[in-house]
Scaffold this motif. Structure first.
Motif, mmCIF file in Angstrom:
data_model
loop_
_atom_site.group_PDB
_atom_site.id
_atom_site.type_symbol
_atom_site.label_atom_id
_atom_site.label_comp_id
_atom_site.label_asym_id
_atom_site.label_seq_id
_atom_site.Cartn_x
_atom_site.Cartn_y
_atom_site.Cartn_z
ATOM 1 N N VAL A 1 -3.340 2.723 -3.442
ATOM 2 C CA VAL A 1 -2.816 4.023 -3.030
ATOM 3 C C VAL A 1 -3.883 4.680 -2.166
ATOM 4 N N VAL A 2 -3.482 5.196 -1.001
ATOM 5 C CA VAL A 2 -4.418 5.909 -0.129
ATOM 6 C C VAL A 2 -3.851 7.294 0.130
ATOM 7 N N MET A 3 -4.629 8.318 -0.172
ATOM 8 C CA MET A 3 -4.139 9.681 0.004
ATOM 9 C C MET A 3 -5.264 10.607 0.439
ATOM 10 N N LEU B 1 5.556 4.671 2.833
ATOM 11 C CA LEU B 1 5.335 6.089 3.104
ATOM 12 C C LEU B 1 6.130 6.914 2.096
ATOM 13 N N LEU B 2 5.439 7.755 1.338
ATOM 14 C CA LEU B 2 6.077 8.491 0.247
ATOM 15 C C LEU B 2 5.982 9.999 0.462
ATOM 16 N N ASN B 3 7.116 10.669 0.366
ATOM 17 C CA ASN B 3 7.120 12.124 0.354
ATOM 18 C C ASN B 3 7.929 12.604 -0.847
ATOM 19 N N ASN C 1 -4.401 11.919 8.301
ATOM 20 C CA ASN C 1 -5.745 11.380 8.481
ATOM 21 C C ASN C 1 -6.008 10.248 7.487
ATOM 22 N N ALA C 2 -5.517 10.399 6.258
ATOM 23 C CA ALA C 2 -5.657 9.343 5.252
ATOM 24 C C ALA C 2 -4.850 8.111 5.646
ATOM 25 N N ILE C 3 -3.656 8.333 6.199
ATOM 26 C CA ILE C 3 -2.835 7.212 6.669
ATOM 27 C C ILE C 3 -3.559 6.456 7.777
ATOM 28 N N VAL D 1 0.842 -1.188 0.000
ATOM 29 C CA VAL D 1 0.000 0.000 0.000
ATOM 30 C C VAL D 1 0.878 1.239 0.000
ATOM 31 N N LEU D 2 0.612 2.161 -0.916
ATOM 32 C CA LEU D 2 1.382 3.396 -1.013
ATOM 33 C C LEU D 2 0.635 4.518 -0.296
ATOM 34 N N LEU D 3 1.353 5.209 0.604
ATOM 35 C CA LEU D 3 0.758 6.281 1.398
ATOM 36 C C LEU D 3 1.518 7.588 1.151
ATOM 37 N N PRO D 4 1.107 8.381 0.169
ATOM 38 C CA PRO D 4 1.746 9.680 -0.044
ATOM 39 C C PRO D 4 1.454 10.617 1.132
#
Length: 281
Positions: free
Chosen positions: A112-114, A34-36, A16-18, A4-7
């Motif tokens: 992807v959850v953002m 975790l993506l920044n 909050n999305a995370i 799962v990708l969490l920008p």
């Protein structure tokens, strides 16, 4: 194991999305990435002028990005400890939508959850620019979480469909969510004029067969715009999750990627899962 990708941009909206993702997938073994990204803030005149004389500027932003990811990870482990969850950090000098596309392919991302927030900064929002770009480019399901939405199990799911496309393989994620949460799926068809064609009837029947093990109901609404029909349905029914298939030939394209009627808008009050119509990777 799911990937799962969490920008994140380190805002409360993105955290909050995370939180939503961690709770939605609390019973599943997952690797969360975790993506920044930090490219956009560097593309300005000051950077272009001074970058040659300040070779460490990129490193400064990189270090700030990594420190931010470490803070998020520490916060997650404190508030949501879960032995089934593993975390990896990604700090990238890239545009967000491009990096999401690359990571989805490289890491074989399943979801992807953002967070998403439009220009109005309201709780009910038109999808933000970053979210729309990500939806356009991402070839895996993307779950957008409105600002300040408090997690609740997705018991009631609204799934608008025009019955114009065959069932995409990636629709399995909706099947999984519904099975795990004993959800009811409300399949909404909006039409104008004639009744369903023979092909549409076949696809409607296929949907019923696909969700045979989950509670599901079919609805038809005539002579309303799709945004208005969705809005009215959510006003009359407590919906926990909105799901749509992203097909460039369907009403989804009209809904998100062209100007929407201003007096209605497409306001997202609940988490919004967008499923690509293409094949699995």
């Amino acid at each position: 194991m799911k990937h799962v990708l969490l920008p994140t941009d380190f805002s409360e909206n993105s955290y909050n999305a995370i939180k939503y993702a961690l709770q939605l997938l609390s019973e599943e073994e997952c690797t969360f990435h975790l993506l920044n990204t930090y490219t956009p803030i560097l593309y300005d005149n000051e950077y272009l002028v001074y970058s040659a004389t300040q070779p460490t500027l990129t490193e400064i932003y990189k270090n700030n990005s990594l420190r931010g990811l470490n803070r998020i990870l520490k916060r997650i482990k404190k508030n949501f400890p879960n032995e089934k969850h593993e975390f990896k950090r990604i700090s990238s000098f890239n545009m967000l939508s491009d990096e999401i596309k690359e990571q989805v392919k490289e890491k074989e991302i399943d979801l992807v959850v953002m967070g998403t927030k439009g220009a109005t900064n309201a709780d009910e929002i038109l999808l933000g620019t970053h979210t729309v770009h990500a939806i356009k480019k991402t070839k895996c399901p993307l779950l957008a979480i409105p600002a300040h939405f408090e997690y609740r199990p997705p018991k009631e799911i609204l799934f608008p469909s025009d019955y114009e496309t065959d069932l995409p393989p990636l629709l399995e994620i909706l099947q999984e969510i519904a099975a795990r949460n004993a959800s009811n799926i409300h399949i909404l068809h909006v039409y104008f004029g004639p009744s369903l064609s023979e092909e549409q009837e076949k696809r409607k029947k296929a949907l019923g067969e696909f969700f045979k093990d989950q509670g599901h109901h079919f609805y038809s609404i005539a002579d309303k715009s799709v945004p208005q029909a969705i809005y009215d349905f959510q006003e009359d029914n407590e919906i926990d999750l909105l799901v749509m298939i992203n097909n460039k030939h369907s009403f989804f394209e009209n809904l998100l990627f062209r100007p929407v009627v201003n007096e209605i808008g497409f306001h997202v009050k609940t988490p919004f899962l967008v499923i690509p119509s293409g094949k699995k990777r």
